[in-house]
Scaffold this motif. Structure first.
Motif, PDB file in Angstrom:
ATOM      1  N   TYR A 181       0.846  -1.180   0.000  1.00  0.00           N
ATOM      2  CA  TYR A 181       0.000   0.000   0.000  1.00  0.00           C
ATOM      3  C   TYR A 181       0.890   1.241   0.000  1.00  0.00           C
ATOM      4  O   TYR A 181       2.012   1.222   0.511  1.00  0.00           O
ATOM      5  CB  TYR A 181      -0.884   0.052   1.260  1.00  0.00           C
ATOM      6  CG  TYR A 181      -1.965  -0.998   1.332  1.00  0.00           C
ATOM      7  CD1 TYR A 181      -1.667  -2.312   1.657  1.00  0.00           C
ATOM      8  CD2 TYR A 181      -3.297  -0.673   1.095  1.00  0.00           C
ATOM      9  CE1 TYR A 181      -2.656  -3.281   1.737  1.00  0.00           C
ATOM     10  CE2 TYR A 181      -4.297  -1.631   1.178  1.00  0.00           C
ATOM     11  CZ  TYR A 181      -3.972  -2.923   1.497  1.00  0.00           C
ATOM     12  OH  TYR A 181      -4.962  -3.872   1.576  1.00  0.00           O
ATOM     13  N   ARG A 182       0.351   2.339  -0.544  1.00  0.00           N
ATOM     14  CA  ARG A 182       1.011   3.637  -0.421  1.00  0.00           C
ATOM     15  C   ARG A 182       0.053   4.589   0.291  1.00  0.00           C
ATOM     16  O   ARG A 182      -1.148   4.638  -0.034  1.00  0.00           O
ATOM     17  CB  ARG A 182       1.393   4.230  -1.769  1.00  0.00           C
ATOM     18  CG  ARG A 182       2.096   5.590  -1.638  1.00  0.00           C
ATOM     19  CD  ARG A 182       2.685   6.045  -2.939  1.00  0.00           C
ATOM     20  NE  ARG A 182       1.661   6.381  -3.900  1.00  0.00           N
ATOM     21  CZ  ARG A 182       1.838   6.366  -5.211  1.00  0.00           C
ATOM     22  NH1 ARG A 182       2.983   6.009  -5.721  1.00  0.00           N
ATOM     23  NH2 ARG A 182       0.853   6.706  -6.004  1.00  0.00           N
ATOM     24  N   GLN A 183       0.609   5.336   1.225  1.00  0.00           N
ATOM     25  CA  GLN A 183      -0.188   6.272   2.002  1.00  0.00           C
ATOM     26  C   GLN A 183       0.412   7.665   1.902  1.00  0.00           C
ATOM     27  O   GLN A 183       1.614   7.846   2.109  1.00  0.00           O
ATOM     28  CB  GLN A 183      -0.248   5.843   3.474  1.00  0.00           C
ATOM     29  CG  GLN A 183      -1.140   6.705   4.345  1.00  0.00           C
ATOM     30  CD  GLN A 183      -1.141   6.248   5.789  1.00  0.00           C
ATOM     31  OE1 GLN A 183      -0.234   5.558   6.236  1.00  0.00           O
ATOM     32  NE2 GLN A 183      -2.162   6.636   6.543  1.00  0.00           N
ATOM     33  N   GLU A 188      -4.116  10.862   4.693  1.00  0.00           N
ATOM     34  CA  GLU A 188      -5.033  10.019   3.936  1.00  0.00           C
ATOM     35  C   GLU A 188      -4.894   8.569   4.383  1.00  0.00           C
ATOM     36  O   GLU A 188      -3.923   8.193   5.057  1.00  0.00           O
ATOM     37  CB  GLU A 188      -4.751  10.121   2.437  1.00  0.00           C
ATOM     38  CG  GLU A 188      -4.950  11.517   1.869  1.00  0.00           C
ATOM     39  CD  GLU A 188      -6.410  11.929   1.864  1.00  0.00           C
ATOM     40  OE1 GLU A 188      -6.676  13.142   1.975  1.00  0.00           O
ATOM     41  OE2 GLU A 188      -7.283  11.037   1.765  1.00  0.00           O
ATOM     42  N   GLY A 189      -5.853   7.739   3.982  1.00  0.00           N
ATOM     43  CA  GLY A 189      -5.727   6.318   4.247  1.00  0.00           C
ATOM     44  C   GLY A 189      -4.852   5.648   3.209  1.00  0.00           C
ATOM     45  O   GLY A 189      -4.659   6.167   2.102  1.00  0.00           O
ATOM     46  N   PRO A 190      -4.272   4.479   3.527  1.00  0.00           N
ATOM     47  CA  PRO A 190      -3.450   3.748   2.565  1.00  0.00           C
ATOM     48  C   PRO A 190      -4.273   3.302   1.358  1.00  0.00           C
ATOM     49  O   PRO A 190      -5.467   3.024   1.475  1.00  0.00           O
ATOM     50  CB  PRO A 190      -2.972   2.534   3.359  1.00  0.00           C
ATOM     51  CG  PRO A 190      -3.133   2.907   4.793  1.00  0.00           C
ATOM     52  CD  PRO A 190      -4.311   3.814   4.847  1.00  0.00           C
ATOM     53  N   GLN A 238      -2.932   4.548  13.816  1.00  0.00           N
ATOM     54  CA  GLN A 238      -1.581   4.792  13.300  1.00  0.00           C
ATOM     55  C   GLN A 238      -0.958   5.919  14.099  1.00  0.00           C
ATOM     56  O   GLN A 238      -1.542   7.009  14.227  1.00  0.00           O
ATOM     57  CB  GLN A 238      -1.648   5.168  11.826  1.00  0.00           C
ATOM     58  CG  GLN A 238      -0.309   5.321  11.151  1.00  0.00           C
ATOM     59  CD  GLN A 238      -0.467   5.581   9.674  1.00  0.00           C
ATOM     60  OE1 GLN A 238      -1.395   6.255   9.250  1.00  0.00           O
ATOM     61  NE2 GLN A 238       0.432   5.033   8.869  1.00  0.00           N
ATOM     62  N   SER A 275     -10.634   8.069   4.943  1.00  0.00           N
ATOM     63  CA  SER A 275      -9.623   9.124   4.937  1.00  0.00           C
ATOM     64  C   SER A 275      -9.099   9.435   6.332  1.00  0.00           C
ATOM     65  O   SER A 275      -8.227  10.281   6.478  1.00  0.00           O
ATOM     66  CB  SER A 275     -10.170  10.385   4.284  1.00  0.00           C
ATOM     67  OG  SER A 275     -11.373  10.755   4.913  1.00  0.00           O
TER      68      SER A 275
END
Lengths: 110, 116
Positions: free
Chosen positions: A35-37, A41-43, B38, B109
């Motif tokens: 994944y890229r985040q 923002e979310g991944p 996170q 988001s």
């Protein structure tokens, strides 16, 4: 919980350079995802690799799953500033939910 | 198409106050739902997941709880927030069933929670 170790933790390179980031575990995974985040923002899913030795390409990104299905790598050719972000690998643990590594934070400067 | 909504985007709460974060999914039925936290732009820690209405699995003992009152609604709550609850909270969904891990997760988001 099966641990996923990612390296390096941080990487700062200039536009046009190549780079490789790694995702390693002592456990075997049936599949791994990358994944890229971006900040705030979310991944977002980039790819899923399933078969040992599998190689997948997504434009300038090349993903490889290790033969023993314990590790994976992401290689970026000719990095662009738009590649900047946090790259996360993830695999399914013994339950129903993905276990994520701590990520590689990539900064590509013009 | 499927979409996931998570709100609020940012939240500043005093220590000891309650918390309620909501996540809803549209365009799919019987999704698997997840809450992750996170810290400081690093890896994601799984907090809760749910494979059906009223079914919640907790991964980490903590000051938080989750509920799934409807098929496509997932709520993260706390009765009394601690400073250590600060972080970026992400809701995600995946296709239900054994192959969901192959299709990946779709994340909201996120909510940036600061406990002061």
């Amino acid at each position: 919980t099966q641990l996923l170790e990612q390296s390096p933790q941080f990487l700062s390179i200039q536009e046009g350079e190549n780079l490789t980031v790694y995702c390693n575990s002592s456990s075997v995974f049936s599949s791994l995802q990358w994944y890229r985040q971006e900040p705030g923002e979310g991944p977002v899913l980039l790819v899923t690799v399933v078969t040992g030795g599998e190689v997948k390409k997504l434009k300038r990104l090349t993903f490889q799953f290790g033969d023993a299905r314990k590790d994976s790598s992401l290689h970026i050719t000719a990095a662009q500033p738009g590649d900047t972000g946090l790259y996360l690998c993830a695999g399914l643990n013994s339950g129903y939910a993905l276990n994520f590594g701590k990520g590689t934070s990539l900064l590509v400067t013009p | 198409s499927q979409t996931i909504h998570q709100w609020p985007a940012t939240l500043v709460q005093p220590v000891g106050s309650p918390l309620s974060l909501e996540c809803t999914v549209e365009g799919t039925s019987n999704p698997n739902l997840y809450w992750y936290r996170q810290a400081a732009g690093r890896g994601l820690q799984l907090l809760f997941y749910s494979v059906g209405i009223g079914q919640i699995s907790s991964e980490v003992p903590q000051n938080l709880s989750a509920s799934r009152p409807q098929d496509r609604q997932f709520i993260l709550s706390s009765k009394k927030l601690l400073l250590s609850d600060s972080g970026f909270y992400l809701c995600a969904w995946s296709v239900g069933g054994g192959a969901d891990h192959l299709r990946g997760y779709t994340f909201g988001s996120g909510t940036r929670l600061t406990v002061v």
